[in-house]
Scaffold this motif. Structure first.
Motif, PDB file in Angstrom:
ATOM      1  N   ARG A  41      33.991  41.921 -28.004  1.00  0.00           N
ATOM      2  CA  ARG A  41      33.906  43.179 -27.272  1.00  0.00           C
ATOM      3  C   ARG A  41      32.607  43.262 -26.476  1.00  0.00           C
ATOM      4  N   ARG A  42      31.493  42.886 -27.095  1.00  0.00           N
ATOM      5  CA  ARG A  42      30.201  42.940 -26.415  1.00  0.00           C
ATOM      6  C   ARG A  42      30.171  41.982 -25.221  1.00  0.00           C
ATOM      7  N   ARG A  43      30.713  40.771 -25.389  1.00  0.00           N
ATOM      8  CA  ARG A  43      30.714  39.795 -24.296  1.00  0.00           C
ATOM      9  C   ARG A  43      31.609  40.255 -23.150  1.00  0.00           C
ATOM     10  N   GLN A  44      32.760  40.854 -23.466  1.00  0.00           N
ATOM     11  CA  GLN A  44      33.645  41.358 -22.422  1.00  0.00           C
ATOM     12  C   GLN A  44      32.981  42.493 -21.655  1.00  0.00           C
ATOM     13  N   ARG A  45      32.290  43.380 -22.371  1.00  0.00           N
ATOM     14  CA  ARG A  45      31.586  44.486 -21.730  1.00  0.00           C
ATOM     15  C   ARG A  45      30.490  43.947 -20.805  1.00  0.00           C
ATOM     16  N   GLN A  46      29.768  42.935 -21.271  1.00  0.00           N
ATOM     17  CA  GLN A  46      28.694  42.353 -20.457  1.00  0.00           C
ATOM     18  C   GLN A  46      29.254  41.720 -19.188  1.00  0.00           C
ATOM     19  N   LYS A  47      30.370  41.003 -19.302  1.00  0.00           N
ATOM     20  CA  LYS A  47      30.997  40.394 -18.123  1.00  0.00           C
ATOM     21  C   LYS A  47      31.446  41.473 -17.135  1.00  0.00           C
ATOM     22  N   PHE A  48      31.994  42.573 -17.660  1.00  0.00           N
ATOM     23  CA  PHE A  48      32.425  43.672 -16.799  1.00  0.00           C
ATOM     24  C   PHE A  48      31.239  44.267 -16.052  1.00  0.00           C
ATOM     25  N   VAL A  49      30.160  44.532 -16.774  1.00  0.00           N
ATOM     26  CA  VAL A  49      28.966  45.121 -16.163  1.00  0.00           C
ATOM     27  C   VAL A  49      28.398  44.187 -15.096  1.00  0.00           C
ATOM     28  N   GLU A  50      28.345  42.898 -15.383  1.00  0.00           N
ATOM     29  CA  GLU A  50      27.844  41.942 -14.400  1.00  0.00           C
ATOM     30  C   GLU A  50      28.714  41.934 -13.151  1.00  0.00           C
ATOM     31  N   GLY A  51      30.024  41.933 -13.336  1.00  0.00           N
ATOM     32  CA  GLY A  51      30.946  41.950 -12.199  1.00  0.00           C
ATOM     33  C   GLY A  51      30.828  43.228 -11.388  1.00  0.00           C
ATOM     34  N   ALA A  52      30.733  44.358 -12.086  1.00  0.00           N
ATOM     35  CA  ALA A  52      30.596  45.640 -11.397  1.00  0.00           C
ATOM     36  C   ALA A  52      29.274  45.707 -10.647  1.00  0.00           C
ATOM     37  N   SER A  53      28.228  45.171 -11.224  1.00  0.00           N
ATOM     38  CA  SER A  53      26.921  45.169 -10.561  1.00  0.00           C
ATOM     39  C   SER A  53      26.949  44.316  -9.302  1.00  0.00           C
ATOM     40  N   GLU A  54      27.610  43.176  -9.383  1.00  0.00           N
ATOM     41  CA  GLU A  54      27.722  42.315  -8.209  1.00  0.00           C
ATOM     42  C   GLU A  54      28.510  43.012  -7.099  1.00  0.00           C
ATOM     43  N   LYS A  55      29.600  43.655  -7.477  1.00  0.00           N
ATOM     44  CA  LYS A  55      30.430  44.366  -6.504  1.00  0.00           C
ATOM     45  C   LYS A  55      29.648  45.523  -5.882  1.00  0.00           C
ATOM     46  N   PHE A  56      28.907  46.254  -6.703  1.00  0.00           N
ATOM     47  CA  PHE A  56      28.096  47.353  -6.203  1.00  0.00           C
ATOM     48  C   PHE A  56      27.059  46.857  -5.198  1.00  0.00           C
ATOM     49  N   ALA A  57      26.421  45.737  -5.519  1.00  0.00           N
ATOM     50  CA  ALA A  57      25.396  45.187  -4.620  1.00  0.00           C
ATOM     51  C   ALA A  57      25.997  44.849  -3.257  1.00  0.00           C
ATOM     52  N   ILE A  58      27.247  44.445  -3.236  1.00  0.00           N
ATOM     53  CA  ILE A  58      27.918  44.106  -1.980  1.00  0.00           C
ATOM     54  C   ILE A  58      28.302  45.375  -1.211  1.00  0.00           C
ATOM     55  N   LEU A  59      28.825  46.374  -1.920  1.00  0.00           N
ATOM     56  CA  LEU A  59      29.364  47.566  -1.266  1.00  0.00           C
ATOM     57  C   LEU A  59      28.344  48.680  -1.033  1.00  0.00           C
ATOM     58  N   ALA A  60      27.287  48.712  -1.806  1.00  0.00           N
ATOM     59  CA  ALA A  60      26.334  49.832  -1.743  1.00  0.00           C
ATOM     60  C   ALA A  60      25.729  50.046  -0.360  1.00  0.00           C
ATOM     61  N   PRO A  61      25.266  49.013   0.322  1.00  0.00           N
ATOM     62  CA  PRO A  61      24.650  49.263   1.637  1.00  0.00           C
ATOM     63  C   PRO A  61      25.599  49.968   2.608  1.00  0.00           C
TER      64      PRO A  61
END
Length: 72
Positions: A41-61
């Motif tokens: 569960r912890r590893r899946q949550r971490q992968k989700f957060v990393e993916g969401a952070s990457e997506k945010f970095a692309i879309l935020a600007p």
């Protein structure tokens, strides 16, 4: 199979025994299930957060730029 030794207080061990008895499983099986489920569960949550952070970095600007200067 490789193993580990984990020390518990009497109270913790008593709770584990009670839970194992209620579930009808051996205490080793219960402990294994709890640990592996927690890690997965912890590893899946971490992968989700990393993916969401990457997506945010692309879309935020683009998102931020869509607002007027005073509305940012």
């Amino acid at each position: 199979m490789p193993g580990i030794t984990i020390e518990f207080t009497e109270e913790e061990l008593s709770e584990l025994r009670a839970e194992a008895k209620e579930q009808g499983v051996a205490i080793k099986r219960l402990a294994h299930g709890i640990l592996t489920e927690s890690v997965v569960r912890r590893r899946q949550r971490q992968k989700f957060v990393e993916g969401a952070s990457e997506k945010f970095a692309i879309l935020a600007p683009e998102f931020i730029d869509s607002f007027e200067e005073g509305d940012r």
